[in-house]
Design a protein around this motif. Structure first.
Motif, short mmCIF file in Angstrom:
data_model
loop_
_atom_site.label_atom_id
_atom_site.label_comp_id
_atom_site.label_asym_id
_atom_site.label_seq_id
_atom_site.Cartn_x
_atom_site.Cartn_y
_atom_site.Cartn_z
N GLY A 217 -10.52 -13.55 21.25
CA GLY A 217 -11.98 -13.58 21.32
C GLY A 217 -12.59 -14.54 20.32
N ASP A 218 -13.55 -14.02 19.53
CA ASP A 218 -14.21 -14.88 18.53
C ASP A 218 -13.56 -14.76 17.15
N GLY A 219 -12.53 -13.92 17.04
CA GLY A 219 -11.82 -13.78 15.77
C GLY A 219 -12.57 -12.99 14.72
N GLN A 220 -13.67 -12.35 15.08
CA GLN A 220 -14.50 -11.64 14.10
C GLN A 220 -14.16 -10.15 14.00
N GLN A 221 -13.06 -9.73 14.62
CA GLN A 221 -12.61 -8.36 14.44
C GLN A 221 -12.19 -8.18 12.98
N ILE A 222 -12.67 -7.11 12.36
CA ILE A 222 -12.45 -6.89 10.93
C ILE A 222 -11.42 -5.79 10.72
N ARG A 223 -10.47 -6.05 9.81
CA ARG A 223 -9.46 -5.08 9.44
C ARG A 223 -9.39 -4.97 7.92
N ASP A 224 -8.93 -3.82 7.45
CA ASP A 224 -8.67 -3.64 6.02
C ASP A 224 -7.18 -3.88 5.79
N TRP A 225 -6.85 -4.78 4.87
CA TRP A 225 -5.46 -5.24 4.70
C TRP A 225 -4.82 -4.60 3.47
N LEU A 226 -3.65 -4.00 3.68
CA LEU A 226 -2.92 -3.24 2.66
C LEU A 226 -1.54 -3.84 2.47
N TYR A 227 -1.23 -4.26 1.24
CA TYR A 227 0.09 -4.81 0.94
C TYR A 227 1.13 -3.70 1.06
N VAL A 228 2.22 -3.97 1.77
CA VAL A 228 3.16 -2.91 2.14
C VAL A 228 3.78 -2.22 0.92
N GLU A 229 3.99 -2.93 -0.18
CA GLU A 229 4.58 -2.29 -1.36
C GLU A 229 3.60 -1.33 -2.02
N ASP A 230 2.30 -1.62 -1.94
CA ASP A 230 1.29 -0.66 -2.41
C ASP A 230 1.32 0.59 -1.53
N HIS A 231 1.49 0.39 -0.23
CA HIS A 231 1.56 1.52 0.69
C HIS A 231 2.77 2.39 0.39
N ALA A 232 3.92 1.76 0.15
CA ALA A 232 5.13 2.52 -0.15
C ALA A 232 4.93 3.41 -1.38
N LYS A 233 4.32 2.86 -2.42
CA LYS A 233 4.05 3.65 -3.63
C LYS A 233 3.13 4.83 -3.31
N ALA A 234 2.13 4.59 -2.49
CA ALA A 234 1.20 5.66 -2.13
C ALA A 234 1.91 6.78 -1.39
N LEU A 235 2.80 6.44 -0.47
CA LEU A 235 3.50 7.45 0.31
C LEU A 235 4.37 8.33 -0.58
N ILE A 236 5.05 7.72 -1.54
CA ILE A 236 5.88 8.51 -2.45
C ILE A 236 5.00 9.40 -3.33
N GLN A 237 3.88 8.88 -3.75
CA GLN A 237 2.98 9.66 -4.59
C GLN A 237 2.42 10.86 -3.83
N VAL A 238 2.09 10.66 -2.55
CA VAL A 238 1.62 11.78 -1.72
C VAL A 238 2.74 12.81 -1.56
N ALA A 239 3.96 12.34 -1.31
CA ALA A 239 5.09 13.26 -1.13
C ALA A 239 5.32 14.10 -2.38
N GLU A 240 5.18 13.50 -3.54
CA GLU A 240 5.48 14.19 -4.79
C GLU A 240 4.31 15.04 -5.30
N GLN A 241 3.07 14.61 -5.01
CA GLN A 241 1.91 15.25 -5.63
C GLN A 241 0.87 15.77 -4.64
N GLY A 242 0.96 15.39 -3.37
CA GLY A 242 -0.07 15.77 -2.42
C GLY A 242 -0.13 17.26 -2.16
N LYS A 243 -1.29 17.73 -1.77
CA LYS A 243 -1.51 19.14 -1.48
C LYS A 243 -1.17 19.44 -0.03
#
Length: 353
Positions: A217-243
């Motif tokens: 299309g016009d290329g104006q579709q907007i996404r939020d971009w997350l670096y995969v290594e930041d995501h990996a850290k978040a997933l482990i943190q949720v596993a260890e500390q999430g409710k």
């Protein structure tokens, strides 16, 4: 602890496995079917570690899942195995129904049976963590607030509908059977080892090959971009500390239009691998938009930051530079993946967003 990571040879899953082995004392069993997007090459840095074991198999195989749970006795299941590409879901939704819905159901059933046999202390410590996507929320108008954990589900594609279905199954197993679950919904990931049907690696490789860079299309579709290594850290943190029973939205705080992402890749390549005929941006080509294309996704990370102290460390400018340099440094990996997966070039559109 011992982690069972389904889809652990995929892009995000392998980043999680590498992080667990390289930065923690946990052990990991990887379960992956090794479909087109799963490749053991992404696990090479850690496969020889005694704390990492690989098992090829399908999460829909109830007997195999039950056997692995009994033998390996994991403390945490990180469920990342899924079909994830919207274009593919439009062309062939059946695989998405089977993997994302039926596969999650089988995994939940076997995890429940396993969990019910644990002693009370291990039952209390056990977690079933389901990794989902922001696409389950549908799309946003330009001025609307970002998605939160309370945003209603409005999936637009067969892919996002299948992920929404699996999210609901996970919540139902917690509500009905008291299985201790966690859910995360992430934004668009990018980084090293990403399969070259997704936007960032596809644009890098097509640019280097001198091919057209197709933008929907016009290329104006907007996404939020997350670096995969930041995501990996978040997933482990949720596993260890999430409710238990909670959902956590994970994003990169980097809203960009698809066209802006492609132009940024071109500008970075102009610096790192100058083109003899001018800028790589001259290869950009606008193509017919895909059906039901969502215009904007955005993630509000306040909950995970407030409750667990996580926030993304990597600015998009740094992450995209690191990613491009990685692909430039690993032509053999790109070649091996491309040789094994010729279907990525269908109509030259795989990876556009």
């Amino acid at each position: 602890m011992k982690f069972l990571v389904t889809g652990g040879a995929g892009f995000i899953g392998s980043a999680v496995v590498r992080y667990l082995i390289q930065h923690t004392q946990h052990s990991v069993l990887v379960l992956d079917k090794l479909t087109y997007a799963g490749n053991k090459l992404a696990l090479e840095p850690v496969l020889n570690d005694s704390r990492c074991r690989f098992q090829q198999g399908d999460i829909c195989d109830a007997a195999l899942v039950a056997k692995l749970l009994t033998e390996e006795q994991p403390d945490i299941i990180l469920h990342l195995a899924a079909e994830t590409h919207v274009d593919r879901s439009i062309d062939g939704p059946a695989d998405f129904i089977q993997s994302n819905i039926v596969g999650t159901f089988v995994l939940l059933e076997q995890a429940l049976a396993y969990w019910q046999k644990l002693d009370p202390k291990r039952q209390q410590a056990f977690r079933f963590q389901h990794i989902s996507t922001d696409e389950v929320f549908g799309d946003l108008e330009p001025q609307e607030p970002a998605f939160t954990e309370q945003t209603p589900y409005q999936p637009s594609s067969p892919y996002s509908a299948s992920k929404a279905s699996s999210d609901h199954l996970v919540r139902a197993w917690e509500r009905t059977y008291k299985l201790p679950v966690l859910i995360t919904n992430c934004s668009n990931n990018y980084g090293p080892y990403q399969f070259p049907e997704k936007l960032v690696p596809l644009m890098i490789l097509k640019a280097l090959a001198g091919e057209a860079l197709p933008v929907y299309g016009d290329g104006q579709q907007i996404r939020d971009w997350l670096y995969v290594e930041d995501h990996a850290k978040a997933l482990i943190q949720v596993a260890e500390q999430g409710k238990v029973g909670e959902t956590y939205c994970i994003g990169g705080n980097s809203e960009l239009s698809n066209l802006n992402v492609v132009r940024t890749i071109c500008a970075e390549l102009d610096k790192l691998r100058p083109h003899q005929h001018g800028s790589y941006a001259e290869q950009i080509e606008f193509v017919t938009d895909r059906p039901g294309h969502d215009r904007r996704y955005a993630i509000n990370c306040e909950k995970i930051t407030r409750q667990l102290g996580w926030q993304p460390d990597t600015k998009f400018s740094d992450g995209i530079a690191n990613t491009i340099q990685w692909f430039l440094n690993h032509p053999d990996w790109c070649g091996a993946v491309a040789t094994d997966n010729q279907t990525t070039q269908r109509q030259g559109l795989k990876g556009t967003l």
